[in-house]
Design a protein around this motif. Structure first.
Motif, PDB file in Angstrom:
ATOM      1  N   ALA A  49      38.501  48.996  44.906  1.00 40.05           N
ATOM      2  CA  ALA A  49      39.488  48.952  43.832  1.00 40.05           C
ATOM      3  C   ALA A  49      40.637  48.352  44.526  1.00 40.05           C
ATOM      4  O   ALA A  49      40.999  48.439  45.654  1.00 40.05           O
ATOM      5  N   THR A  58      45.049  46.542  38.008  1.00 42.69           N
ATOM      6  CA  THR A  58      44.242  47.182  38.744  1.00 42.69           C
ATOM      7  C   THR A  58      42.881  45.968  38.443  1.00 42.69           C
ATOM      8  O   THR A  58      42.736  45.723  37.821  1.00 42.69           O
ATOM      9  N   TYR A  60      38.395  46.324  39.765  1.00 40.56           N
ATOM     10  CA  TYR A  60      37.358  46.924  40.322  1.00 40.56           C
ATOM     11  C   TYR A  60      36.049  46.146  40.252  1.00 40.56           C
ATOM     12  O   TYR A  60      35.774  45.511  39.320  1.00 40.56           O
ATOM     13  N   ARG A  65      33.650  50.555  38.244  1.00 41.41           N
ATOM     14  CA  ARG A  65      34.319  50.531  37.277  1.00 41.41           C
ATOM     15  C   ARG A  65      33.850  51.153  35.906  1.00 41.41           C
ATOM     16  O   ARG A  65      32.710  51.425  35.492  1.00 41.41           O
ATOM     17  N   THR A  69      39.212  55.195  39.243  1.00 40.78           N
ATOM     18  CA  THR A  69      40.530  54.801  38.943  1.00 40.78           C
ATOM     19  C   THR A  69      41.467  54.938  40.132  1.00 40.78           C
ATOM     20  O   THR A  69      41.804  55.925  40.795  1.00 40.78           O
ATOM     21  N   SER A  71      45.312  54.218  41.632  1.00 38.14           N
ATOM     22  CA  SER A  71      46.718  54.446  40.980  1.00 38.14           C
ATOM     23  C   SER A  71      47.722  54.727  42.049  1.00 38.14           C
ATOM     24  O   SER A  71      47.326  54.759  43.208  1.00 38.14           O
ATOM     25  N   GLN A  82      41.037  58.164  42.161  1.00 37.59           N
ATOM     26  CA  GLN A  82      40.250  59.240  41.552  1.00 37.59           C
ATOM     27  C   GLN A  82      38.943  58.717  41.162  1.00 37.59           C
ATOM     28  O   GLN A  82      38.405  57.744  40.342  1.00 37.59           O
TER      29      GLN A  82
END
Length: 123
Positions: A49, A58, A60, A65, A69, A71, A82
């Motif tokens: 990522a 972002t 992936y 995907r 996630t 961040s 995450q």
């Protein structure tokens, strides 16, 4: 110079979740893009990522995907990954990385690396 320290790895059952953190120090966090990579035993390190400096963009690979996630919280100098619906094939050492350039997918684009955190997904 940037120092990165990952945490949050561990053992989880398939279908479970983990959140990895990447604590950064040494320079203003918002001045660099970040990425996550992983390396399984006997395999090459692969891209997981990436996120831009502001956190507004972002990217992936298809393998994660919809499940992972990325961040970041620039006020806390911390990046996150995450990971949901984990699979045994997600088992690897996970690394966070930083670059002065735009977010990228290649290892060579990243200058700063953490030491890694182990994620093990049991079936």
């Amino acid at each position: 110079q940037v120092q990165l320290v990952e945490s949050g790895g561990g053992l989880v059952q398939a279908g479970g979740s983990l959140r990895l953190s990447c604590a950064a120090s040494g320079r203003t966090f918002s001045t660099y893009s970040m990425g996550w990579f992983r390396q399984a035993p006997g395999k090459e390190r692969e891209f997981v990522a990436a996120i831009n400096r502001s956190g507004t963009s972002t990217y992936y690979p298809s393998s994660v995907r919809g499940r992972f996630t990325i961040s970041r919280d620039n006020a806390k100098n911390t990046g996150y990954l995450q990971m949901n619906r984990l699979k045994p094939e997600d088992t690897a050492v996970y690394y966070c990385a930083a670059t002065d350039g735009t977010m990228g997918v290649r290892i060579a684009e990243y200058v700063y690396w953490g030491q890694g955190t182990q994620v093990t997904v049991s079936s």
